[in-house]
Design an enzyme around this catalytic site. Structure first.
Site, mmCIF file in Angstrom:
data_model
loop_
_atom_site.group_PDB
_atom_site.id
_atom_site.type_symbol
_atom_site.label_atom_id
_atom_site.label_comp_id
_atom_site.label_asym_id
_atom_site.label_seq_id
_atom_site.Cartn_x
_atom_site.Cartn_y
_atom_site.Cartn_z
ATOM 1 N N GLY A 1 39.588 42.492 42.073
ATOM 2 C CA GLY A 1 39.687 43.784 41.404
ATOM 3 C C GLY A 1 38.434 44.631 41.446
ATOM 4 O O GLY A 1 38.389 45.706 40.849
ATOM 5 N N SER B 1 40.265 41.689 46.432
ATOM 6 C CA SER B 1 40.132 43.037 46.999
ATOM 7 C C SER B 1 40.623 43.104 48.447
ATOM 8 O O SER B 1 40.035 43.780 49.294
ATOM 9 C CB SER B 1 38.676 43.516 46.891
ATOM 10 O OG SER B 1 38.289 43.645 45.537
ATOM 11 N N HIS C 1 44.774 30.105 38.628
ATOM 12 C CA HIS C 1 44.186 31.415 38.878
ATOM 13 C C HIS C 1 43.014 31.632 37.930
ATOM 14 O O HIS C 1 43.023 31.169 36.781
ATOM 15 C CB HIS C 1 45.241 32.508 38.682
ATOM 16 C CG HIS C 1 44.822 33.842 39.199
ATOM 17 N ND1 HIS C 1 43.980 34.680 38.496
ATOM 18 C CD2 HIS C 1 45.105 34.488 40.366
ATOM 19 C CE1 HIS C 1 43.771 35.777 39.189
ATOM 20 N NE2 HIS C 1 44.444 35.687 40.335
#
Length: 273
Positions: free
Chosen positions: A191, A231, A115
């Site tokens: 985000g 998102s 990640h």
């Protein structure tokens, strides 16, 4: 080649069941996690038939895994259980590390590897990511390999160069028979509230499938699920799922909201997909 033909026709091959995965990151303690899963299951109570056509997985913090596993087993909740990371080591003097051996004993099925937050905050290199992929496979855990570019990468190299290179490194030495999942997460979208367009996601995911094909062969390319993350929300999930090379979503912040995550899981109700 199945994957190529399917993409050309705009259809997703039947063997790639869509996967909606919730990465909780460092949120929810074990009591909150149990309450959340119970509420999510209740919110999906009238959607049991949909679990034949979509897989759902949750990726809680390490301290939540046992509690969530016990709940999933006791209530026969059809969610997969995943972990957010694992060690390259199986055991030993590695304070703070969590082994794939331990995860497997908790009935963890999959593990997020590479990640962008691990790459940035923990300086994980492509070599470390590749070693973690091998560690996951040693213990029959499905690696969810995250790749993606920053805004600077996007401007300098274009959308696909960095994630393609990351995936090539991660798949080095992986056998053609391995079950892996790829998650394309543009760092600039995570985000931010500003997701990639469905067309951007499709373009990169198609190139990532080409990487899988080159590394593991046609059969692997046809069956490997490639997710979009960054998102993702109920309002845009259907547009991503219309793309032939987008097989699901790795959801961050929205996976912490019961109604929102349930709506993402039920993406087929938004439009016919």
């Amino acid at each position: 080649m199945v994957g190529v033909n399917a993409a050309a026709s705009g259809a997703r091959p039947a063997q790639r069941t869509p996967l909606i995965a919730g990465n909780w990151k460092m949120n929810l303690d074990h009591l909150q996690a149990v309450a959340f899963v119970q509420k999510l299951h209740w919110a999906l109570k009238d959607a049991k038939h949909e679990f034949d056509t979509v897989d759902v997985s949750v990726f809680p913090p390490f301290t939540d895994l046992r509690s969530v596993q016990t709940l999933l087993d006791a209530d026969k909740i059809p969610f997969g259980l995943g972990a957010q990371d694992l060690s390259i080591h199986d055991s030993g003097a590695y304070t703070g590390e969590v082994s794939g051996v331990f995860l497997k004993r908790l009935d963890v099925r999959s593990v997020i590897i590479g990640h962008s937050e691990r790459r940035e905050y923990h300086a994980e290199t492509d070599e470390v990511v590749a070693a973690k992929v091998q560690a996951a496979l040693r213990h029959e855990l499905v690696p969810v390999i995250c790749v993606g570019e920053t805004a600077e990468d996007l401007e300098r190299h274009g959308a696909s160069a960095v994630p393609v290179g990351q995936l090539e490194a991660a798949l080095a030495g992986v056998p053609a028979s391995a079950d892996v999942v790829v998650a394309y997460e543009p760092v600039w979208a995570i985000g931010s509230g500003q997701a990639a367009t469905p067309e951007q996601a499709q373009e990169v995911c198609a190139k990532l499938r080409d990487v899988v094909r080159a590394a593991l062969g046609d059969d692997a390319a046809a069956r490997t699920r490639i997710l979009y993350g960054g998102s993702v929300k109920a309002a845009n999930i259907a547009s991503f799922m219309r793309q032939p090379d987008v097989d699901g979503a790795l959801v961050g912040g929205a996976s912490l909201l019961v109604d929102e995550f349930a709506s993402i899981i039920r993406f087929r109700k938004h439009v016919g997909v």
